[in-house]
Motif scaffolding. Structure first.
Motif, mmCIF file in Angstrom:
data_model
loop_
_atom_site.group_PDB
_atom_site.id
_atom_site.type_symbol
_atom_site.label_atom_id
_atom_site.label_comp_id
_atom_site.label_asym_id
_atom_site.label_seq_id
_atom_site.Cartn_x
_atom_site.Cartn_y
_atom_site.Cartn_z
ATOM 1 N N ARG A 257 -38.564 -34.349 -15.508
ATOM 2 C CA ARG A 257 -38.382 -35.750 -15.112
ATOM 3 C C ARG A 257 -36.899 -36.100 -15.008
ATOM 4 O O ARG A 257 -36.466 -36.719 -14.026
ATOM 5 N N ARG A 258 -36.119 -35.694 -16.024
ATOM 6 C CA ARG A 258 -34.694 -36.026 -15.994
ATOM 7 C C ARG A 258 -34.007 -35.388 -14.793
ATOM 8 O O ARG A 258 -33.171 -36.020 -14.136
ATOM 9 N N GLU B 233 -35.027 -37.258 -11.529
ATOM 10 C CA GLU B 233 -34.403 -38.583 -11.440
ATOM 11 C C GLU B 233 -32.918 -38.453 -11.105
ATOM 12 O O GLU B 233 -32.392 -39.176 -10.254
ATOM 13 N N ASN C 288 -32.511 -37.188 -7.444
ATOM 14 C CA ASN C 288 -32.759 -38.236 -6.463
ATOM 15 C C ASN C 288 -31.604 -39.243 -6.420
ATOM 16 O O ASN C 288 -31.352 -39.867 -5.391
ATOM 17 N N ALA C 289 -30.917 -39.370 -7.564
ATOM 18 C CA ALA C 289 -29.760 -40.262 -7.603
ATOM 19 C C ALA C 289 -28.503 -39.574 -7.093
ATOM 20 O O ALA C 289 -27.452 -40.199 -6.990
ATOM 21 N N GLY D 20 -40.044 -36.630 -5.372
ATOM 22 C CA GLY D 20 -39.285 -36.477 -6.604
ATOM 23 C C GLY D 20 -40.196 -36.736 -7.762
ATOM 24 O O GLY D 20 -40.904 -35.861 -8.203
ATOM 25 N N VAL D 21 -40.224 -37.942 -8.242
ATOM 26 C CA VAL D 21 -41.160 -38.324 -9.289
ATOM 27 C C VAL D 21 -42.272 -39.120 -8.640
ATOM 28 O O VAL D 21 -42.039 -40.127 -7.988
#
Length: 394
Positions: free
Chosen positions: A341-342, A345, A348-349, A368-369
């Motif tokens: 997850r990290r 995230e 994607n950022a 992504g998520v």
């Protein structure tokens, strides 16, 4: 392009899948076996649920009961029910041949099929990589040789002279079953370390910490069991009374046609050799990613306590090193899901270094998520998260 793929559907893989699903991360679990159960499917028939050291419950479930039922039936049934109950996206049989970097994505190859994913949770365990040390003359031995993976049960050895090689819990269990019906000889490299005190959570944590230190240094991991010390259970008391454990000998120097010879020239005739010499991590399919350190192992984050490969943060390893136990696998499954997850995230950022060429244009990819509550179905070629491409065989 899936957000994540899990390789292996044993305890660690199912735990990781459960936690990925709870986080709403679409994924697929690729399992090499043709039915649920992981390595437990291949254990010998005589091993019952009372004989095993205990199997921790999978997350969100109760543990299987300790009973006289063979472990190779009870635990596969438990895993199968768990997969159904939680609708985990397991695809089998799929034997992964290799994982490669492909323009910043991970390409998972299995024969003519392949999948692409942003992250990978490796839960391939050790059962498929039994370790047998090399000894001069082994090929000339006229008797039978078995590794733990091939152990046919104690009846095969009744009335015979059996050499048990190895200083771990499996060797102790084999001698416990064989000494009352066969003549056993026990050989180990070092003096066995016995413990007669209570195995407390503090003692367990200290043992795990020793394995973590090796993983943090990039060394090949030792098993957790190898550093906990040996304990005799009620099943082994008859073998103890017969003196089977007191007669331990150092490792022999060579194998001959009808037995083994020690460095001092002494010889023992044996009919069979049982190699209880452990396993190595089954991670050969990860070789194209070059994750190994110069010391030969894969370094994990958090000083060996995490699951993220230091060399490539897209990769999570569960059931590796300190998490190679049923309790450790459960905890590692949660840690790995959070690591996935990290990474997604951050990717994607546009802030994550992928470990495969710097900052990739992850944010340009849809997905992504996944939206919370979405899941990949159990069907082959399962659907991914809403808005993302459908998973398909290449």
């Amino acid at each position: 392009m899936l957000p994540s793929i899990v390789i292996g559907a044993g305890q660690a893989g199912l735990s990781a899948s459960y936690h990925l699903q709870r986080l709403g991360i679409a994924h697929l679990v690729l399992d090499a076996d043709d039915a649920p159960g992981g390595a437990w499917r291949h254990r010998w028939d005589a091993l019952t649920m009372r004989d095993v050291h205990g199997v921790a419950e999978l997350p969100g479930s109760a543990p299987p009961p300790q009973s006289a039922e063979p472990a190779n039936r009870a635990i596969p049934a438990y895993f199968a029910a768990y997969e159904r109950e939680h609708a985990l996206p397991v695809l089998r049989p799929v034997r992964v041949d290799g994982v490669r970097d492909e323009a910043g994505a991970l390409r998972i190859e299995a024969g003519p099929r392949s999948w692409r994913a942003r992250t990978l949770v490796n839960a391939s365990g050790t059962w498929t990589r039994p370790f047998v040390p090399r000894f001069p003359g082994a090929e000339a031995f006229r008797g039978e040789q078995f590794h733990t993976v091939d152990y046919p049960g104690p009846e095969r050895f009744a009335g015979r002279r059996v050499l048990v090689v190895g200083g771990g819990a499996s060797a102790v269990q084999f001698i416990g079953a064989l000494a009352p019906i066969a003549e056993t000889i026990w050989a180990t490299r070092g003096e066995p370390v016995w413990r007669d005190d209570e195995f407390t959570p503090e003692a367990g944590a200290a043992a795990v910490a020793l394995v973590e230190q090796r993983v943090a240094a990039g060394l090949p991991p030792r098993s957790v069991v190898s550093v906990t010390g040996l304990v005799l259970r009620e099943q082994e008391r008859e073998a103890e009374r017969l003196g089977a454990y007191r007669a331990r000998r150092p490792m022999f120097s060579r194998i001959e046609a009808d037995g083994v010879r020690w460095a001092d020239g002494s010889f023992e005739r044996v009919d069979a050799i049982l190699w209880a010499t452990g396993f190595r991590p089954a991670i050969g399919h990860l070789a194209p990613l070059r994750l190994r350190s110069p010391a030969g192992g894969i370094r994990l984050d958090r000083a060996g306590r995490g699951t993220t490969a230091v060399a490539d943060p897209r990769i999570q390893l569960v059931g590796y090193g300190p998490s190679a136990s049923t309790i450790g696998a459960n905890r590692a499954g949660r840690t790995a899901a959070n690591g996935v997850r990290r990474f997604l995230e951050a990717a994607n950022a546009g802030t994550e270094d992928t470990g495969a060429g710097g900052k990739a244009a992850w944010a340009a990819d849809a997905g992504g998520v996944a939206t919370a509550g979405t899941r990949v179905s159990n069907a082959a070629g399962a659907a991914s998260a809403p808005g993302s491409p459908r998973t398909r065989a290449a």
